[in-house]
Design a protein around this motif. Structure first.
Motif, mmCIF file in Angstrom:
data_model
loop_
_atom_site.group_PDB
_atom_site.id
_atom_site.type_symbol
_atom_site.label_atom_id
_atom_site.label_comp_id
_atom_site.label_asym_id
_atom_site.label_seq_id
_atom_site.Cartn_x
_atom_site.Cartn_y
_atom_site.Cartn_z
ATOM 1 N N ASP A 124 -13.594 0.283 -3.735
ATOM 2 C CA ASP A 124 -13.996 0.479 -5.136
ATOM 3 C C ASP A 124 -13.294 -0.493 -6.082
ATOM 4 N N GLY A 125 -12.497 -1.419 -5.536
ATOM 5 C CA GLY A 125 -11.818 -2.403 -6.371
ATOM 6 C C GLY A 125 -10.424 -2.007 -6.807
ATOM 7 N N THR A 126 -9.964 -0.827 -6.400
ATOM 8 C CA THR A 126 -8.626 -0.357 -6.747
ATOM 9 C C THR A 126 -7.587 -1.103 -5.916
ATOM 10 N N PRO A 127 -6.536 -1.635 -6.557
ATOM 11 C CA PRO A 127 -5.500 -2.314 -5.768
ATOM 12 C C PRO A 127 -4.815 -1.337 -4.816
ATOM 13 N N THR A 128 -4.450 -1.822 -3.636
ATOM 14 C CA THR A 128 -3.723 -0.981 -2.682
ATOM 15 C C THR A 128 -2.249 -1.379 -2.704
ATOM 16 N N PHE A 129 -1.410 -0.413 -2.362
ATOM 17 C CA PHE A 129 0.033 -0.616 -2.404
ATOM 18 C C PHE A 129 0.621 -0.290 -1.045
ATOM 19 N N ILE A 130 1.749 -0.926 -0.737
ATOM 20 C CA ILE A 130 2.427 -0.717 0.539
ATOM 21 C C ILE A 130 3.901 -0.421 0.293
ATOM 22 N N GLU A 131 4.502 0.254 1.257
ATOM 23 C CA GLU A 131 5.944 0.476 1.214
ATOM 24 C C GLU A 131 6.629 -0.826 1.625
ATOM 25 N N SER A 132 7.687 -1.164 0.930
ATOM 26 C CA SER A 132 8.359 -2.435 1.151
ATOM 27 C C SER A 132 9.792 -2.211 1.583
ATOM 28 N N ASP A 133 10.297 -3.116 2.420
ATOM 29 C CA ASP A 133 11.708 -3.062 2.809
ATOM 30 C C ASP A 133 12.608 -3.425 1.635
#
Length: 160
Positions: A124-133
């Motif tokens: 849907d165009g929503t940015p995705t986020f990830i867990e970062s070290d």
């Protein structure tokens, strides 16, 4: 070097600050102490003052030299970096009661590990986020019950 525009995309729908607004806000806070912010420069750094909300110490500002924080390689491309951010310590800004109330709401709502933009988007165009070290902090948000609390409202009003 990571392109911050890709790492932290700008969301015009949810952004509350326009470019430059936070700089103006920090200068206003110091002006409320009687500081002459028009004289700030790399030779005349802001240091702090006594504010109605507490004793302010300026930890960093855009006027500070960022060279000590850069690698030898990055010093050569220093002009590509944003200036150091404003960072203030306001001693006594929160009372013990306010701290206890905010911590209590955070414990009720729950804390989540901080994340960063992945560079991808959902369908849907929503940015995705990830867990970062690199980002190991946890955060939570003040929901309606929290922001309607009289103690929390007092803190929020001081922050405006």
């Amino acid at each position: 070097m990571v392109d911050y525009k890709n790492r932290c995309p700008f969301d015009e729908d949810t952004n509350v600050f326009d470019p430059g607004d936070m700089h103006v806000m920090f200068k206003r806070i110091l002006e409320e102490c009687g500081e002459d912010t028009s004289s700030y420069s790399s030779e005349n750094l802001p240091v702090g003052c006594t504010h109605p909300y507490g004793e302010i110490t300026v930890i960093s500002s855009p006027y500070d030299d960022m060279k000590p924080y850069l690698s030898k390689k990055d010093v050569q491309i220093m002009d590509e970096f944003s200036p150091l951010p404003w960072m203030l310590l306001i001693e006594g800004f929160l009372s013990d009661e306010e701290c206890d109330q905010l911590i209590s709401f955070g414990n009720t709502t729950g804390y989540e590990r901080s994340s960063e933009y992945s560079g991808d988007f959902d369908i849907d165009g929503t940015p995705t986020f990830i867990e970062s070290d690199d980002r190991t902090s946890e955060n939570t948000f003040c929901d309606d019950e929290c922001s309607d609390d009289p103690i929390v409202r007092g803190v929020l009003q001081r922050m405006e």
